[in-house]
Design an enzyme around this catalytic site. Structure first.
Site, PDB file in Angstrom:
ATOM      1  N   TYR A 197       0.832  -1.202   0.000  1.00 27.73           N
ATOM      2  CA  TYR A 197       0.000   0.000   0.000  1.00 27.73           C
ATOM      3  C   TYR A 197       0.871   1.257   0.000  1.00 27.73           C
ATOM      4  O   TYR A 197       0.634   2.198  -0.761  1.00 27.73           O
ATOM      5  CB  TYR A 197      -0.932   0.008   1.220  1.00 27.73           C
ATOM      6  CG  TYR A 197      -1.662   1.323   1.365  1.00 27.73           C
ATOM      7  CD1 TYR A 197      -2.664   1.679   0.474  1.00 27.73           C
ATOM      8  CD2 TYR A 197      -1.309   2.234   2.360  1.00 27.73           C
ATOM      9  CE1 TYR A 197      -3.314   2.898   0.571  1.00 27.73           C
ATOM     10  CE2 TYR A 197      -1.962   3.453   2.472  1.00 27.73           C
ATOM     11  CZ  TYR A 197      -2.957   3.780   1.571  1.00 27.73           C
ATOM     12  OH  TYR A 197      -3.588   4.998   1.667  1.00 27.73           O
ATOM     13  N   ARG A 244       2.459   8.111  13.118  1.00 26.78           N
ATOM     14  CA  ARG A 244       2.144   9.323  13.880  1.00 26.78           C
ATOM     15  C   ARG A 244       0.647   9.571  13.968  1.00 26.78           C
ATOM     16  O   ARG A 244       0.139  10.057  14.992  1.00 26.78           O
ATOM     17  CB  ARG A 244       2.825  10.518  13.213  1.00 26.78           C
ATOM     18  CG  ARG A 244       2.567  11.869  13.858  1.00 26.78           C
ATOM     19  CD  ARG A 244       2.881  12.989  12.881  1.00 26.78           C
ATOM     20  NE  ARG A 244       2.019  12.924  11.705  1.00 26.78           N
ATOM     21  CZ  ARG A 244       2.290  13.536  10.550  1.00 26.78           C
ATOM     22  NH1 ARG A 244       3.394  14.232  10.415  1.00 26.78           N
ATOM     23  NH2 ARG A 244       1.446  13.430   9.535  1.00 26.78           N
ATOM     24  N   ARG A 254     -10.631   5.408   9.934  1.00 27.72           N
ATOM     25  CA  ARG A 254      -9.684   4.829   8.984  1.00 27.72           C
ATOM     26  C   ARG A 254      -8.647   3.999   9.729  1.00 27.72           C
ATOM     27  O   ARG A 254      -8.311   4.300  10.874  1.00 27.72           O
ATOM     28  CB  ARG A 254      -8.988   5.931   8.182  1.00 27.72           C
ATOM     29  CG  ARG A 254      -9.971   6.819   7.436  1.00 27.72           C
ATOM     30  CD  ARG A 254      -9.273   7.864   6.581  1.00 27.72           C
ATOM     31  NE  ARG A 254      -8.444   8.761   7.353  1.00 27.72           N
ATOM     32  CZ  ARG A 254      -7.912   9.876   6.854  1.00 27.72           C
ATOM     33  NH1 ARG A 254      -8.117  10.182   5.581  1.00 27.72           N
ATOM     34  NH2 ARG A 254      -7.165  10.662   7.611  1.00 27.72           N
ATOM     35  N   PHE A 314      15.508  19.404  -1.531  1.00 28.05           N
ATOM     36  CA  PHE A 314      14.142  18.950  -1.762  1.00 28.05           C
ATOM     37  C   PHE A 314      13.915  17.564  -1.151  1.00 28.05           C
ATOM     38  O   PHE A 314      12.883  17.300  -0.531  1.00 28.05           O
ATOM     39  CB  PHE A 314      13.894  18.932  -3.268  1.00 28.05           C
ATOM     40  CG  PHE A 314      12.575  18.359  -3.703  1.00 28.05           C
ATOM     41  CD1 PHE A 314      11.456  19.159  -3.807  1.00 28.05           C
ATOM     42  CD2 PHE A 314      12.466  17.021  -4.048  1.00 28.05           C
ATOM     43  CE1 PHE A 314      10.244  18.635  -4.237  1.00 28.05           C
ATOM     44  CE2 PHE A 314      11.260  16.489  -4.473  1.00 28.05           C
ATOM     45  CZ  PHE A 314      10.146  17.303  -4.574  1.00 28.05           C
TER      46      PHE A 314
END
Length: 444
Positions: A197, A244, A254, A314
């Site tokens: 997933y 978290r 969920r 980045f």
């Protein structure tokens, strides 16, 4: 009703409440490759003669639709909009559009008001809408629905990109949409399925970004080819987000913690929110943190290959945020009682420091040591935790890493880091609705 949704990640997590990027990705759970030492190249990060850190200076040369895309970027990506806009050259536009396309796809997945019979084909076919100039979707109730309602603005700028960028974005969008559709009614049961997933919603982002880096020629072709390392970059961020956000996800109905993990300690995942189950909850939490830490050696290997400063910043900033967040979460009852927060000052300091490989490895070593100090003698995952922390310590304090700490950073990039930190501070305050100097920030 979708069992799994709303945790997509795009910068290496760009999309999941970011960073991530939101957070920016293998079907099976991978180990830490403990037998392989990372060899660091000796040549320094490359910079461009006239680096562009934010897009303000080039607004006049943008088309109206591209300016609108950057407006959507700032509205939807929060603190990491600044990181995207700090990328060099045409890569900036490609990543901006990549982000918005995946944000639109993620908005479809998140929207629980869309019936499954409509949502599944939308996700599976979403990549084809990139080449349909008039396609838009006006039935979403999500807060970011504007990217769907005004999708023609995004898709026209997608079609204005070079073929090398379009191919990557379309391919990743297709694969991610198919993966999201697969998990709409499928529970994340095993650790292997957890990895799968996370691959679909975050690993693919890392793979796509890496291919964009290479396509721009700002990074070597090897960066785009090594999908294993790129996948780990995304999985590390996504797993951190999932760990978290236990309580928030439970409150919203969920479930993302894998059943294979939590069923060892409780009969129901929601039991962890009860004080009487705290000991079991912490055991499961520590097991998942340990699993996430197995991606850190790959993170170090990936970052050590980067040569362009803007690309390095980045990629590195979300990763140091993640290791700091995992350290804050490890063995912390607050995960089950509220929101584990990183202080704004801590976040800004990390952004300013994470500008070279040596500094990043020092940060990783620092937070790994913090976790080590919290490992309990009675924790069921203790031995596994100690092994992966030992490996991380070895890689983060290698002679090559120590020598790289003397790497010279151009003053113009130090200024850019300070600007990025200031911009991010503003985004954090805006997202939290607080004045500068306010309370803690959530690690989004």
């Amino acid at each position: 009703m979708a069992v799994v949704g709303g945790k997509s990640a795009a910068s290496f997590s760009v999309i999941k409440r970011s960073l991530s990027l939101r957070s920016v990705l293998s079907g099976g759970r991978r180990s830490a490759q403990e037998g392989r030492l990372v060899t660091r190249a000796s040549h320094p990060l490359r910079t461009h003669r006239h680096p562009a850190f934010v897009c303000f200076s080039c607004q006049d040369s943008m088309s109206e639709t591209l300016r609108t895309c950057y407006a959507y970027l700032n509205q939807t990506s929060r603190s990491f909009a600044a990181v995207i806009q700090a990328l060099d050259g045409e890569l900036r536009h490609a990543v901006c559009i990549f982000y918005l396309v995946l944000r639109a796809l993620d908005t479809v997945e998140d929207d629980m008001s869309i019936p499954l019979e409509k949502k599944v084909p939308l996700l599976q076919d979403f990549h084809m809408f990139l080449y349909q100039p008039e396609w838009s979707f006006s039935e979403s109730r999500e807060k970011d629905r504007q990217v769907l309602e005004d999708f023609p603005t995004i898709s026209v700028e997608f079609r204005n990109l070079g073929q090398e960028y379009r191919d990557v974005i379309s391919d990743i969008c297709h694969r991610m949409g198919v993966g999201m559709a697969e998990f709409l009614e499928k529970k994340v049961s095993s650790m292997k399925e957890w990895d799968k997933y996370c691959h679909y919603v975050a690993g693919l982002v890392g793979i796509g970004l890496s291919r964009l880096f290479s396509a721009s020629q700002l990074e070597d072709a090897e960066v785009g080819r090594d999908t294993e390392l790129a996948n780990s970059m995304g999985l590390f961020l996504q797993k951190t987000n999932i760990i978290r956000d236990y309580l928030e996800d439970q409150q919203e109905g969920r479930a993302f913690w894998p059943q294979e993990a939590w069923s060892q300690f409780a009969s129901r995942l929601e039991d962890f929110a009860s004080p009487q189950h705290l000991s079991s909850a912490l055991s499961c939490l520590n097991l998942l943190v340990t699993d996430a830490l197995h991606h850190v050696p790959d993170v170090i290997a990936y970052l050590s290959r980067l040569r362009n400063q803007s690309v390095f910043n980045f990629c590195a900033i979300p990763q140091v945020m993640a290791i700091a967040t995992l350290s804050a979460c490890y063995n912390n009852p607050e995960v089950f009682q509220g929101v584990v927060k990183i202080r704004k000052g801590q976040a800004v300091t990390l952004m300013m420091q994470a500008t070279n490989m040596g500094a990043v490895q020092s940060i990783i070593a620092q937070y790994s040591q913090e976790i080590l100090q919290k490992v309990s003698a009675a924790d069921p995952s203790r031995e596994k935790t100690l092994r992966i922390l030992s490996l991380i310590h070895e890689k983060s304090l290698s002679p090559a890493a120590l020598s790289s700490r003397a790497h010279h950073i151009s003053p113009v990039y130090v200024s850019a880091a300070m600007l990025l930190a200031a911009l991010s501070w503003q985004y954090m305050n805006a997202a939290a609705g607080q004045p500068p100097g306010g309370a803690d920030m959530q690690g989004h």
